[in-house]
Motif scaffolding. Structure first.
Motif, PDB file in Angstrom:
ATOM      1  N   VAL A  21       0.833  -1.196   0.000  1.00  0.00           N
ATOM      2  CA  VAL A  21       0.000   0.000   0.000  1.00  0.00           C
ATOM      3  C   VAL A  21       0.872   1.252   0.000  1.00  0.00           C
ATOM      4  CG1 VAL A  21      -1.691   1.315   1.335  1.00  0.00           C
ATOM      5  CG2 VAL A  21      -1.925  -1.160   1.129  1.00  0.00           C
ATOM      6  N   ALA A  22       1.916   1.254   0.819  1.00  0.00           N
ATOM      7  CA  ALA A  22       2.801   2.418   0.872  1.00  0.00           C
ATOM      8  C   ALA A  22       3.554   2.599  -0.439  1.00  0.00           C
ATOM      9  CB  ALA A  22       3.786   2.266   2.029  1.00  0.00           C
ATOM     10  N   ALA A  23       3.972   1.493  -1.063  1.00  0.00           N
ATOM     11  CA  ALA A  23       4.727   1.583  -2.319  1.00  0.00           C
ATOM     12  C   ALA A  23       3.864   2.156  -3.441  1.00  0.00           C
ATOM     13  CB  ALA A  23       5.252   0.213  -2.717  1.00  0.00           C
ATOM     14  N   GLN A  24       2.557   1.900  -3.415  1.00  0.00           N
ATOM     15  CA  GLN A  24       1.674   2.442  -4.440  1.00  0.00           C
ATOM     16  C   GLN A  24       1.601   3.962  -4.377  1.00  0.00           C
ATOM     17  OE1 GLN A  24      -2.063   0.435  -3.806  1.00  0.00           O
ATOM     18  NE2 GLN A  24      -1.328  -1.519  -4.637  1.00  0.00           N
ATOM     19  N   ARG A  25       1.878   4.541  -3.215  1.00  0.00           N
ATOM     20  CA  ARG A  25       1.896   5.990  -3.064  1.00  0.00           C
ATOM     21  C   ARG A  25       3.302   6.562  -3.180  1.00  0.00           C
ATOM     22  NH1 ARG A  25      -1.530   4.827   1.478  1.00  0.00           N
ATOM     23  NH2 ARG A  25       0.312   5.129   2.786  1.00  0.00           N
ATOM     24  N   GLY A  26       4.280   5.684  -3.450  1.00  0.00           N
ATOM     25  CA  GLY A  26       5.654   6.153  -3.523  1.00  0.00           C
ATOM     26  C   GLY A  26       6.270   6.379  -2.162  1.00  0.00           C
ATOM     27  N   GLU A  27       5.698   5.756  -1.116  1.00  0.00           N
ATOM     28  CA  GLU A  27       6.210   5.895   0.232  1.00  0.00           C
ATOM     29  C   GLU A  27       6.887   4.604   0.674  1.00  0.00           C
ATOM     30  OE1 GLU A  27       2.964   7.032   2.713  1.00  0.00           O
ATOM     31  OE2 GLU A  27       2.547   8.886   1.609  1.00  0.00           O
ATOM     32  N   THR A  28       7.537   4.663   1.817  1.00  0.00           N
ATOM     33  CA  THR A  28       8.241   3.496   2.364  1.00  0.00           C
ATOM     34  C   THR A  28       7.645   3.139   3.715  1.00  0.00           C
ATOM     35  OG1 THR A  28      10.285   4.117   1.237  1.00  0.00           O
ATOM     36  CG2 THR A  28      10.467   2.553   3.062  1.00  0.00           C
ATOM     37  N   PHE A  29       7.272   1.885   3.875  1.00  0.00           N
ATOM     38  CA  PHE A  29       6.767   1.423   5.168  1.00  0.00           C
ATOM     39  C   PHE A  29       7.928   1.175   6.125  1.00  0.00           C
ATOM     40  CE2 PHE A  29       6.023  -2.218   7.960  1.00  0.00           C
ATOM     41  CZ  PHE A  29       4.953  -1.754   8.704  1.00  0.00           C
ATOM     42  N   VAL A  30       7.788   1.634   7.350  1.00  0.00           N
ATOM     43  CA  VAL A  30       8.808   1.439   8.381  1.00  0.00           C
ATOM     44  C   VAL A  30       8.136   0.860   9.625  1.00  0.00           C
ATOM     45  CG1 VAL A  30      10.547   2.524   9.857  1.00  0.00           C
ATOM     46  CG2 VAL A  30      10.206   3.349   7.519  1.00  0.00           C
ATOM     47  N   ASN A  31       8.620  -0.280  10.074  1.00  0.00           N
ATOM     48  CA  ASN A  31       8.104  -0.928  11.276  1.00  0.00           C
ATOM     49  C   ASN A  31       8.648  -0.206  12.504  1.00  0.00           C
ATOM     50  OD1 ASN A  31       7.276  -2.663  13.301  1.00  0.00           O
ATOM     51  ND2 ASN A  31       8.738  -4.280  12.785  1.00  0.00           N
ATOM     52  N   CYS A  32       7.764   0.363  13.289  1.00  0.00           N
ATOM     53  CA  CYS A  32       8.219   1.155  14.440  1.00  0.00           C
ATOM     54  C   CYS A  32       8.802   0.284  15.547  1.00  0.00           C
ATOM     55  CB  CYS A  32       7.073   1.997  14.992  1.00  0.00           C
ATOM     56  SG  CYS A  32       5.730   1.053  15.766  1.00  0.00           S
ATOM     57  N   TYR A  33       8.571  -1.049  15.501  1.00  0.00           N
ATOM     58  CA  TYR A  33       9.121  -1.943  16.531  1.00  0.00           C
ATOM     59  C   TYR A  33      10.501  -2.476  16.160  1.00  0.00           C
ATOM     60  CZ  TYR A  33       4.153  -2.081  17.703  1.00  0.00           C
ATOM     61  OH  TYR A  33       2.865  -1.734  18.002  1.00  0.00           O
ATOM     62  N   ASP A  34      10.972  -2.181  14.972  1.00  0.00           N
ATOM     63  CA  ASP A  34      12.266  -2.686  14.519  1.00  0.00           C
ATOM     64  C   ASP A  34      13.377  -1.761  14.991  1.00  0.00           C
ATOM     65  OD1 ASP A  34      14.376  -3.878  13.294  1.00  0.00           O
ATOM     66  OD2 ASP A  34      13.676  -3.584  11.237  1.00  0.00           O
ATOM     67  N   LEU A  35      14.139  -2.191  15.988  1.00  0.00           N
ATOM     68  CA  LEU A  35      15.227  -1.395  16.552  1.00  0.00           C
ATOM     69  C   LEU A  35      16.588  -1.867  16.074  1.00  0.00           C
ATOM     70  CD1 LEU A  35      13.942  -1.248  20.251  1.00  0.00           C
ATOM     71  CD2 LEU A  35      13.396   0.282  18.361  1.00  0.00           C
ATOM     72  N   GLY A  36      16.624  -2.698  15.047  1.00  0.00           N
ATOM     73  CA  GLY A  36      17.874  -3.316  14.615  1.00  0.00           C
ATOM     74  C   GLY A  36      17.937  -4.739  15.129  1.00  0.00           C
ATOM     75  N   TRP A  37      18.563  -5.623  14.348  1.00  0.00           N
ATOM     76  CA  TRP A  37      18.501  -7.052  14.665  1.00  0.00           C
ATOM     77  C   TRP A  37      19.083  -7.369  16.034  1.00  0.00           C
ATOM     78  CZ3 TRP A  37      22.849  -9.920  15.692  1.00  0.00           C
ATOM     79  CH2 TRP A  37      24.078  -9.375  15.319  1.00  0.00           C
ATOM     80  N   ARG A  38      20.160  -6.691  16.422  1.00  0.00           N
ATOM     81  CA  ARG A  38      20.792  -7.011  17.711  1.00  0.00           C
ATOM     82  C   ARG A  38      19.886  -6.628  18.878  1.00  0.00           C
ATOM     83  NH1 ARG A  38      26.247  -7.677  19.220  1.00  0.00           N
ATOM     84  NH2 ARG A  38      26.607  -7.330  21.448  1.00  0.00           N
ATOM     85  N   LYS A  39      19.345  -5.413  18.846  1.00  0.00           N
ATOM     86  CA  LYS A  39      18.475  -4.965  19.933  1.00  0.00           C
ATOM     87  C   LYS A  39      17.169  -5.758  19.937  1.00  0.00           C
ATOM     88  CE  LYS A  39      19.220  -2.424  22.467  1.00  0.00           C
ATOM     89  NZ  LYS A  39      19.743  -2.600  23.837  1.00  0.00           N
ATOM     90  N   ASN A  40      16.655  -6.101  18.764  1.00  0.00           N
ATOM     91  CA  ASN A  40      15.430  -6.905  18.706  1.00  0.00           C
ATOM     92  C   ASN A  40      15.625  -8.257  19.377  1.00  0.00           C
ATOM     93  OD1 ASN A  40      14.114  -4.886  17.264  1.00  0.00           O
ATOM     94  ND2 ASN A  40      14.632  -5.767  15.270  1.00  0.00           N
ATOM     95  N   LEU A  41      16.750  -8.901  19.112  1.00  0.00           N
ATOM     96  CA  LEU A  41      17.033 -10.190  19.735  1.00  0.00           C
ATOM     97  C   LEU A  41      17.229 -10.044  21.237  1.00  0.00           C
ATOM     98  CD1 LEU A  41      19.446 -11.733  17.069  1.00  0.00           C
ATOM     99  CD2 LEU A  41      17.125 -12.489  17.589  1.00  0.00           C
ATOM    100  N   GLU A  42      17.912  -8.986  21.667  1.00  0.00           N
ATOM    101  CA  GLU A  42      18.121  -8.765  23.095  1.00  0.00           C
ATOM    102  C   GLU A  42      16.786  -8.586  23.817  1.00  0.00           C
ATOM    103  OE1 GLU A  42      20.718  -5.516  23.814  1.00  0.00           O
ATOM    104  OE2 GLU A  42      22.543  -6.581  23.193  1.00  0.00           O
ATOM    105  N   LEU A  43      15.887  -7.806  23.232  1.00  0.00           N
ATOM    106  CA  LEU A  43      14.595  -7.575  23.873  1.00  0.00           C
ATOM    107  C   LEU A  43      13.734  -8.826  23.859  1.00  0.00           C
ATOM    108  CD1 LEU A  43      13.701  -4.006  22.530  1.00  0.00           C
ATOM    109  CD2 LEU A  43      14.464  -4.623  24.818  1.00  0.00           C
ATOM    110  N   PHE A  44      13.768  -9.579  22.770  1.00  0.00           N
ATOM    111  CA  PHE A  44      12.958 -10.791  22.683  1.00  0.00           C
ATOM    112  C   PHE A  44      13.386 -11.815  23.731  1.00  0.00           C
ATOM    113  CE2 PHE A  44      12.159 -15.071  21.122  1.00  0.00           C
ATOM    114  CZ  PHE A  44      10.809 -15.011  20.806  1.00  0.00           C
ATOM    115  N   PHE A  45      14.683 -12.091  23.819  1.00  0.00           N
ATOM    116  CA  PHE A  45      15.185 -13.056  24.798  1.00  0.00           C
ATOM    117  C   PHE A  45      15.430 -12.410  26.159  1.00  0.00           C
ATOM    118  CE2 PHE A  45      16.512 -15.003  20.724  1.00  0.00           C
ATOM    119  CZ  PHE A  45      15.883 -16.224  20.870  1.00  0.00           C
ATOM    120  N   ASN A  46      15.281 -11.088  26.245  1.00  0.00           N
ATOM    121  CA  ASN A  46      15.463 -10.317  27.480  1.00  0.00           C
ATOM    122  C   ASN A  46      16.839 -10.586  28.096  1.00  0.00           C
ATOM    123  OD1 ASN A  46      14.879  -8.481  29.438  1.00  0.00           O
ATOM    124  ND2 ASN A  46      13.319  -9.714  30.475  1.00  0.00           N
ATOM    125  N   VAL A  47      17.871 -10.436  27.290  1.00  0.00           N
ATOM    126  CA  VAL A  47      19.242 -10.584  27.752  1.00  0.00           C
ATOM    127  C   VAL A  47      20.004  -9.310  27.422  1.00  0.00           C
ATOM    128  CG1 VAL A  47      19.266 -13.084  27.493  1.00  0.00           C
ATOM    129  CG2 VAL A  47      19.949 -11.650  25.569  1.00  0.00           C
TER     130      VAL A  47
END
Length: 339
Positions: free
Chosen positions: A264-290
């Motif tokens: 949907v965003a690409a049809q308007r020439g925009e880019t979708f950005v996931n607000c929960y994506d903090l980078g793979w390292r931080k995402n893994l740290e938060l998921f496993f809580n380490v």
């Protein structure tokens, strides 16, 4: 006529899907029991047939037993730990020998609710009412099942950070970590079983023209070996895909939603950005809580209970983001869209 016909076919498929969900939900205990029997049979065959011939048994035997312990423990946790429902109050901090010890300096902080740190931006969510179960639940700018929650039609309840319904209950906020670790250790244990027992397979097939000297029947051993090969191939793909989604800050449901949002965003020439994506390292740290603000890394190799970093009423987001970028009001997917 074509539109009416298409609508009727769609309704028929939905009816069949709901019937399958009810059957799966009713047969959940049977599947759980069957899995326990198969895992126990595999462990018995390994200890009786393979373990006596392991190289460096003083080293490999404890490692294999630790892998087996993690496998059974995380399977037990994912089947018995409730996933977390919107209607439930925040859970108190766990204690006992099955719970991991908090890091020094973090131990004084309560782990019920949200662990507030300067490392990530964490914002709370508003509340909305689920039309299916008439419960108040966290709301986000994108309204699908509200903020990272989803209504499970099998459990008929709203689940915090819903991922999917699995065997006998949902995978959600409080047991998703155990589900991913169970798959990881299932892959590791299957690989070890395949590598260390291939010579015994030849013996069971009569390759060496020698008698079978073990208590485990050769047919049972051969069947568990075939099962190990199948599970390794299948679960490796599942575990890899789930870890990939975790590294992107998504659940299974969110992955499907985000694909639609990108289009949907690409049809308007925009880019979708996931607000929960903090980078793979931080995402893994938060998921496993380490990490520095979580539990020690040894909690990944010891089968201990670990609390999530949040109670599901607030989430870590990208700095400056209150919601996803590239999606406008009215374009969001909701639970009602599945009816």
């Amino acid at each position: 006529m074509p539109k009416w016909y298409t609508r009727q076919v769609f309704r028929c498929f939905k009816t069949l899907e709901r019937c399958a969900d009810r059957i799966t939900g009713a047969a959940g205990p049977v599947f759980v029991t069957l899995a326990v029997v198969l895992l126990s049979t595999g462990l018995f065959c390994f200890l009786n047939v393979v373990q006596p011939s392991l190289p460096w048994p003083w080293l490999t035997t404890p490692i294999c037993l630790l892998i087996a312990l993690n496998l059974f423990a995380h399977y037990y946790y994912v089947c018995t730990v409730p996933p977390g429902f919107v209607s439930d109050p925040p859970r108190p901090s766990g204690s006992g020998i099955l719970w991991a010890k908090k890091r020094s300096g973090v131990a004084e902080r309560p782990l019920t609710g949200v662990r507030w740190t300067e490392d990530v931006q964490i914002t709370r969510a508003a509340m909305s009412r689920c039309r299916k179960c008439v419960q108040m639940r966290p709301e986000r700018i994108l309204r699908r099942a509200c903020e990272r929650s989803h209504h499970c039609r099998i459990c008929n309840r709203c689940v915090l950070k819903y991922d999917h319904h699995w065997i006998n209950q949902c995978v959600g906020l409080y047991n998703e970590r155990h589900f991913v670790l169970f798959m990881v250790y299932l892959v590791i244990s299957s690989f070890c079983y395949i590598v260390f027992s291939w010579k015994h397979v030849l013996l069971g097939l009569g390759w060496f023209n020698e008698p079978w000297p073990y208590l485990a029947p050769p047919m049972a051993f051969l069947l568990t070996y075939i099962l190990a090969v199948v599970m390794f191939l299948a679960v490796s793909a599942m575990a890899g895909w789930h870890l990939y989604m975790v590294a992107r800050g998504e659940t299974s449901v969110e992955t499907q939603d985000h694909e639609q949002y990108r289009k949907v965003a690409a049809q308007r020439g925009e880019t979708f950005v996931n607000c929960y994506d903090l980078g793979w390292r931080k995402n893994l740290e938060l998921f496993f809580n380490v990490g520095p603000n979580g539990y020690p890394l040894y909690t990944l190799i010891l089968p201990l209970r670990v609390e999530p970093y949040t109670d599901g009423r607030a989430w870590a987001r990208r700095p400056g983001f209150e919601g996803h970028l590239g999606v406008r009001p009215g374009e969001e997917l909701t639970d009602e869209d599945e009816d």
